[in-house]
Design a protein around this motif. Structure first.
Motif, PDB file in Angstrom:
ATOM      1  N   ARG A   1     107.373  52.925  38.682  1.00  0.00           N
ATOM      2  CA  ARG A   1     105.938  52.868  38.971  1.00  0.00           C
ATOM      3  C   ARG A   1     105.615  53.374  40.369  1.00  0.00           C
ATOM      4  NH1 ARG A   1     103.135  48.598  35.424  1.00  0.00           N
ATOM      5  NH2 ARG A   1     104.689  48.331  33.835  1.00  0.00           N
ATOM      6  N   ASN A   2     106.191  54.499  40.721  1.00  0.00           N
ATOM      7  CA  ASN A   2     105.924  55.113  42.016  1.00  0.00           C
ATOM      8  C   ASN A   2     104.534  55.727  42.036  1.00  0.00           C
ATOM      9  OD1 ASN A   2     108.489  54.509  42.886  1.00  0.00           O
ATOM     10  ND2 ASN A   2     109.331  56.426  42.184  1.00  0.00           N
ATOM     11  N   PHE A   3     104.015  55.958  43.238  1.00  0.00           N
ATOM     12  CA  PHE A   3     102.776  56.705  43.402  1.00  0.00           C
ATOM     13  C   PHE A   3     103.165  58.175  43.478  1.00  0.00           C
ATOM     14  CE2 PHE A   3     101.716  52.532  45.009  1.00  0.00           C
ATOM     15  CZ  PHE A   3     100.492  52.303  44.418  1.00  0.00           C
ATOM     16  N   ILE A   4     102.534  58.988  42.649  1.00  0.00           N
ATOM     17  CA  ILE A   4     102.914  60.386  42.572  1.00  0.00           C
ATOM     18  C   ILE A   4     101.724  61.289  42.851  1.00  0.00           C
ATOM     19  CG2 ILE A   4     104.797  59.988  40.952  1.00  0.00           C
ATOM     20  CD1 ILE A   4     102.915  60.957  38.733  1.00  0.00           C
ATOM     21  N   GLY A   5     102.020  62.516  43.303  1.00  0.00           N
ATOM     22  CA  GLY A   5     101.006  63.543  43.483  1.00  0.00           C
ATOM     23  C   GLY A   5     101.286  64.668  42.510  1.00  0.00           C
ATOM     24  N   VAL A   6     100.228  65.257  41.977  1.00  0.00           N
ATOM     25  CA  VAL A   6     100.376  66.279  40.955  1.00  0.00           C
ATOM     26  C   VAL A   6      99.551  67.498  41.333  1.00  0.00           C
ATOM     27  CG1 VAL A   6     100.012  66.823  38.528  1.00  0.00           C
ATOM     28  CG2 VAL A   6     100.653  64.519  39.194  1.00  0.00           C
ATOM     29  N   ASN A   7     100.141  68.674  41.222  1.00  0.00           N
ATOM     30  CA  ASN A   7      99.411  69.934  41.327  1.00  0.00           C
ATOM     31  C   ASN A   7      99.394  70.553  39.948  1.00  0.00           C
ATOM     32  OD1 ASN A   7      98.823  69.938  44.067  1.00  0.00           O
ATOM     33  ND2 ASN A   7     100.816  70.799  44.584  1.00  0.00           N
ATOM     34  N   GLY A   8      98.219  70.976  39.523  1.00  0.00           N
ATOM     35  CA  GLY A   8      98.074  71.563  38.203  1.00  0.00           C
ATOM     36  C   GLY A   8      96.611  71.649  37.848  1.00  0.00           C
ATOM     37  N   PHE A   9      96.330  71.765  36.571  1.00  0.00           N
ATOM     38  CA  PHE A   9      94.942  71.855  36.149  1.00  0.00           C
ATOM     39  C   PHE A   9      94.666  70.877  35.022  1.00  0.00           C
ATOM     40  CE2 PHE A   9      97.391  75.055  33.953  1.00  0.00           C
ATOM     41  CZ  PHE A   9      97.022  74.899  32.627  1.00  0.00           C
ATOM     42  N   VAL A  10      93.400  70.468  34.939  1.00  0.00           N
ATOM     43  CA  VAL A  10      92.956  69.516  33.931  1.00  0.00           C
ATOM     44  C   VAL A  10      92.362  70.300  32.765  1.00  0.00           C
ATOM     45  CG1 VAL A  10      91.393  67.584  33.486  1.00  0.00           C
ATOM     46  CG2 VAL A  10      92.459  67.821  35.722  1.00  0.00           C
ATOM     47  N   PHE A  11      92.669  69.868  31.552  1.00  0.00           N
ATOM     48  CA  PHE A  11      92.113  70.515  30.366  1.00  0.00           C
ATOM     49  C   PHE A  11      91.966  69.491  29.254  1.00  0.00           C
ATOM     50  CE2 PHE A  11      96.639  70.625  29.804  1.00  0.00           C
ATOM     51  CZ  PHE A  11      96.840  70.494  28.437  1.00  0.00           C
ATOM     52  N   ARG A  12      91.281  69.890  28.180  1.00  0.00           N
ATOM     53  CA  ARG A  12      91.123  69.034  27.006  1.00  0.00           C
ATOM     54  C   ARG A  12      92.078  69.505  25.912  1.00  0.00           C
ATOM     55  NH1 ARG A  12      87.037  65.398  26.742  1.00  0.00           N
ATOM     56  NH2 ARG A  12      85.399  65.650  28.287  1.00  0.00           N
ATOM     57  N   THR A  13      92.712  68.534  25.258  1.00  0.00           N
ATOM     58  CA  THR A  13      93.602  68.857  24.149  1.00  0.00           C
ATOM     59  C   THR A  13      92.775  69.118  22.897  1.00  0.00           C
ATOM     60  OG1 THR A  13      93.819  66.545  23.517  1.00  0.00           O
ATOM     61  CG2 THR A  13      95.432  67.408  25.106  1.00  0.00           C
ATOM     62  N   ARG A  14      93.429  69.461  21.807  1.00  0.00           N
ATOM     63  CA  ARG A  14      92.718  69.702  20.547  1.00  0.00           C
ATOM     64  C   ARG A  14      92.018  68.457  20.040  1.00  0.00           C
ATOM     65  NH1 ARG A  14      97.754  72.427  17.843  1.00  0.00           N
ATOM     66  NH2 ARG A  14      98.030  74.034  19.403  1.00  0.00           N
ATOM     67  N   THR A  15      92.559  67.294  20.363  1.00  0.00           N
ATOM     68  CA  THR A  15      91.939  66.041  19.931  1.00  0.00           C
ATOM     69  C   THR A  15      90.840  65.584  20.876  1.00  0.00           C
ATOM     70  OG1 THR A  15      93.608  64.736  21.094  1.00  0.00           O
ATOM     71  CG2 THR A  15      94.043  65.277  18.785  1.00  0.00           C
ATOM     72  N   GLY A  16      90.618  66.309  21.976  1.00  0.00           N
ATOM     73  CA  GLY A  16      89.541  65.977  22.906  1.00  0.00           C
ATOM     74  C   GLY A  16      89.957  65.107  24.074  1.00  0.00           C
TER      75      GLY A  16
ATOM     76  N   VAL B   1      96.420  66.447  32.007  1.00  0.00           N
ATOM     77  CA  VAL B   1      96.785  67.263  33.160  1.00  0.00           C
ATOM     78  C   VAL B   1      97.993  68.124  32.804  1.00  0.00           C
ATOM     79  CG1 VAL B   1      97.580  67.219  35.552  1.00  0.00           C
ATOM     80  CG2 VAL B   1      95.964  65.501  34.757  1.00  0.00           C
ATOM     81  N   HIS B   2      97.892  69.406  33.076  1.00  0.00           N
ATOM     82  CA  HIS B   2      99.048  70.286  32.935  1.00  0.00           C
ATOM     83  C   HIS B   2      99.687  70.379  34.314  1.00  0.00           C
ATOM     84  CE1 HIS B   2     101.316  74.048  32.759  1.00  0.00           C
ATOM     85  NE2 HIS B   2     101.506  73.694  31.505  1.00  0.00           N
ATOM     86  N   ALA B   3     100.769  69.646  34.503  1.00  0.00           N
ATOM     87  CA  ALA B   3     101.401  69.542  35.810  1.00  0.00           C
ATOM     88  C   ALA B   3     102.255  70.768  36.087  1.00  0.00           C
ATOM     89  CB  ALA B   3     102.257  68.291  35.880  1.00  0.00           C
ATOM     90  N   GLN B   4     101.995  71.407  37.224  1.00  0.00           N
ATOM     91  CA  GLN B   4     102.808  72.539  37.644  1.00  0.00           C
ATOM     92  C   GLN B   4     103.837  72.107  38.678  1.00  0.00           C
ATOM     93  OE1 GLN B   4      99.649  75.138  38.820  1.00  0.00           O
ATOM     94  NE2 GLN B   4      99.526  76.060  36.787  1.00  0.00           N
ATOM     95  N   SER B   5     103.503  71.074  39.440  1.00  0.00           N
ATOM     96  CA  SER B   5     104.483  70.490  40.360  1.00  0.00           C
ATOM     97  C   SER B   5     104.206  69.008  40.499  1.00  0.00           C
ATOM     98  CB  SER B   5     104.434  71.172  41.729  1.00  0.00           C
ATOM     99  OG  SER B   5     103.214  70.904  42.368  1.00  0.00           O
ATOM    100  N   LEU B   6     105.243  68.276  40.818  1.00  0.00           N
ATOM    101  CA  LEU B   6     105.183  66.827  40.900  1.00  0.00           C
ATOM    102  C   LEU B   6     105.849  66.388  42.194  1.00  0.00           C
ATOM    103  CD1 LEU B   6     104.367  64.494  38.948  1.00  0.00           C
ATOM    104  CD2 LEU B   6     106.714  64.498  38.173  1.00  0.00           C
ATOM    105  N   LEU B   7     105.227  65.431  42.896  1.00  0.00           N
ATOM    106  CA  LEU B   7     105.756  64.973  44.173  1.00  0.00           C
ATOM    107  C   LEU B   7     105.642  63.457  44.252  1.00  0.00           C
ATOM    108  CD1 LEU B   7     106.688  65.668  47.117  1.00  0.00           C
ATOM    109  CD2 LEU B   7     104.271  65.737  47.696  1.00  0.00           C
ATOM    110  N   VAL B   8     106.709  62.778  44.599  1.00  0.00           N
ATOM    111  CA  VAL B   8     106.669  61.329  44.778  1.00  0.00           C
ATOM    112  C   VAL B   8     106.060  61.056  46.149  1.00  0.00           C
ATOM    113  CG1 VAL B   8     108.010  59.218  44.938  1.00  0.00           C
ATOM    114  CG2 VAL B   8     108.676  60.978  43.310  1.00  0.00           C
ATOM    115  N   LEU B   9     104.885  60.411  46.172  1.00  0.00           N
ATOM    116  CA  LEU B   9     104.190  60.137  47.421  1.00  0.00           C
ATOM    117  C   LEU B   9     104.705  58.868  48.086  1.00  0.00           C
ATOM    118  CD1 LEU B   9     100.546  60.921  46.292  1.00  0.00           C
ATOM    119  CD2 LEU B   9     102.103  62.398  47.569  1.00  0.00           C
TER     120      LEU B   9
END
Length: 105
Positions: A26-41, A45-53
């Motif tokens: 249950r670490n606090f994480i930072g995410v770089n990427g973009f937000v989008f909607r799936t087919r179900t609505g 987040v589509h994560a391009q990089s992940l960093l443990v803050l």
């Protein structure tokens, strides 16, 4: 959207080893990427990089509700004042008020 759902969305696009390591501690994480909607609505987040803050040394209290009875709630006034950071993470109503107050000033 709760932070747990956001983190779950992030975990879907990372490797299983990274996912289990971040999810169990249950670490606090930072995410770089973009937000989008799936087919179900669902917003995800589509994560391009992940960093443990920050490493979580103690797990956050998780409120459990069974048969209308609330267990393990974080509602002791003294603890809420002493551990304000936990109060902001755990209680959505407190977090919403905090955000609204910061927008006023």
């Amino acid at each position: 959207m709760s932070s747990f759902r956001t983190a779950t969305a992030v975990f879907r696009s990372t490797s299983r080893a990274t996912t289990s390591a971040l999810a169990t501690t249950r670490n606090f994480i930072g995410v770089n990427g973009f937000v989008f909607r799936t087919r179900t609505g669902e917003i995800t987040v589509h994560a391009q990089s992940l960093l443990v803050l920050s490493k979580s040394l103690r797990p956050l209290p998780i409120v459990k509700v069974k048969d209308g009875v609330v267990y393990d709630s974080f509602d002791d006034p003294e603890m809420r004042y002493r551990r304000r950071y936990v109060d902001l993470v755990v209680n959505e109503g407190v977090r919403d008020i905090f955000i609204k107050r910061t927008k006023v000033f």
